[in-house]
Write a protein that holds these residues in place. Sequence first.
Motif, mmCIF file in Angstrom:
data_model
loop_
_atom_site.group_PDB
_atom_site.id
_atom_site.type_symbol
_atom_site.label_atom_id
_atom_site.label_comp_id
_atom_site.label_asym_id
_atom_site.label_seq_id
_atom_site.Cartn_x
_atom_site.Cartn_y
_atom_site.Cartn_z
ATOM 1 N N ILE A 207 8.174 -54.060 -17.392
ATOM 2 C CA ILE A 207 8.945 -53.687 -16.198
ATOM 3 C C ILE A 207 8.006 -53.742 -15.006
ATOM 4 O O ILE A 207 6.929 -53.113 -15.029
ATOM 5 C CB ILE A 207 9.532 -52.265 -16.320
ATOM 6 N N ARG A 208 8.379 -54.478 -13.980
ATOM 7 C CA ARG A 208 7.571 -54.525 -12.777
ATOM 8 C C ARG A 208 8.434 -54.931 -11.580
ATOM 9 O O ARG A 208 9.590 -55.340 -11.742
ATOM 10 C CB ARG A 208 6.383 -55.481 -12.946
ATOM 11 N N LEU B 80 4.012 -48.843 -9.907
ATOM 12 C CA LEU B 80 5.323 -48.325 -10.306
ATOM 13 C C LEU B 80 5.693 -47.037 -9.592
ATOM 14 O O LEU B 80 6.880 -46.748 -9.406
ATOM 15 C CB LEU B 80 5.360 -48.108 -11.826
ATOM 16 N N ASP B 81 4.708 -46.257 -9.205
ATOM 17 C CA ASP B 81 5.001 -45.014 -8.486
ATOM 18 C C ASP B 81 4.958 -45.199 -6.971
ATOM 19 O O ASP B 81 5.092 -44.233 -6.222
ATOM 20 C CB ASP B 81 4.030 -43.906 -8.895
ATOM 21 N N PRO C 187 3.863 -45.895 -16.202
ATOM 22 C CA PRO C 187 2.637 -45.205 -15.781
ATOM 23 C C PRO C 187 2.401 -45.235 -14.273
ATOM 24 O O PRO C 187 2.844 -46.152 -13.578
ATOM 25 C CB PRO C 187 1.541 -45.978 -16.521
ATOM 26 N N LYS C 188 1.678 -44.234 -13.787
ATOM 27 C CA LYS C 188 1.246 -44.205 -12.395
ATOM 28 C C LYS C 188 0.070 -45.160 -12.193
ATOM 29 O O LYS C 188 -0.687 -45.441 -13.115
ATOM 30 C CB LYS C 188 0.808 -42.791 -11.996
ATOM 31 N N ASN C 189 -0.050 -45.642 -10.954
ATOM 32 C CA ASN C 189 -1.202 -46.435 -10.532
ATOM 33 C C ASN C 189 -1.364 -47.745 -11.293
ATOM 34 O O ASN C 189 -2.448 -48.340 -11.277
ATOM 35 C CB ASN C 189 -2.496 -45.605 -10.644
ATOM 36 N N LEU C 190 -0.310 -48.175 -11.974
ATOM 37 C CA LEU C 190 -0.297 -49.473 -12.636
ATOM 38 C C LEU C 190 0.969 -50.211 -12.214
ATOM 39 O O LEU C 190 1.983 -49.591 -11.871
ATOM 40 C CB LEU C 190 -0.349 -49.323 -14.158
ATOM 41 N N ASN C 191 0.916 -51.522 -12.242
ATOM 42 C CA ASN C 191 2.055 -52.301 -11.747
ATOM 43 C C ASN C 191 2.956 -52.831 -12.854
ATOM 44 O O ASN C 191 3.820 -53.665 -12.606
ATOM 45 C CB ASN C 191 1.581 -53.462 -10.865
#
Length: 317
Positions: free
Chosen positions: A9-10, A29-30, A119-123
């Motif tokens: 998912i992105r 993602l965030d 997850p946070k801080n990941l794309n």
Amino acid sequence: MHSLLPYSIRCYNPSLTGDSDSKNKYALLDKIGQFDVYNLLKSYIDSHINFKIVEEHKQVFRFNSVVFNSDKRIIYGWLQVGMYGIKTDIINIDTGEVDFEKAVNNAEVINHFVYFYLPKNLNKGIALLHAHGLHGVKTLFFELFSKYFNQVTKLNLQMNPLSYEKAVNKWMDGNIVEIRLNKFDGWKDRTDALFNGGSNEHSLIIKSIKKGKISNAIGQFKDCLNKNSDTAKAIEVLSSHCSQVKTVVALGKQTRIFTVGNSEAHTMYSIEAPDELKLVDGNPEYTAIQEWCEEISTEFFNELFPGVVMYPSIEVP
């Protein structure tokens, strides 16, 4: 047959500054603009806990028994989907008699487990969508949620298949303890002696030989991917006698089922449920499939983001 279909998912955001390389245009993602994809998915699910009709597809759906873990940023539960619009008879397979008639405005609802790690801080996030045989829910889920996502963010969501080859490295040294031939059509001439023979069964299972408590493996899983190995050559011959070849691979106390041998199978896209997955009335038991999804999600994450902590928000300093 129960299986998981894995997707990434992105969100592509062409307005992101910096390097012009398209690989760097995927938003965290965030930080989808002012939004967080975890919160967007939670809001969408919360607004669809009652059955909704999708007229163009003659389907009904709702989310049920969904868990939101904001610390781990995982969401999982049932996506219940039914089809309507066709009158059918429902028969009792024991008696052959019609138990009742399904009217055009009746829908047979089936439970599909869905699992998301965002997850946070990941794309890139991970989505695992449960399928019964050939019946899955990706098209329905993506069509509806991506429309909502676009309305809110004005950006487009992407869900692309994840090949299980990306998460399979740790299984390479696992031992093959079974080879399963689906729709087996029997041996012919020169193949009579392969693995000490066979029989004209619709399906055939070849098991490793046990001597006491010790099992002699048929080979290692990595042998399947080495075309010069005896195991790979044997599987090539077996593939011509059945519709599908599956291997049961053991690594410690864990087992995993992999499809091999056919060209279409090398994508390792669909992940078949392990034999030990607990079923209740033909459906996976909730906790059992949740734990299986977490295990598969971890394998994908470790391959996609090597060296990155999976749940940083719950790590002890």
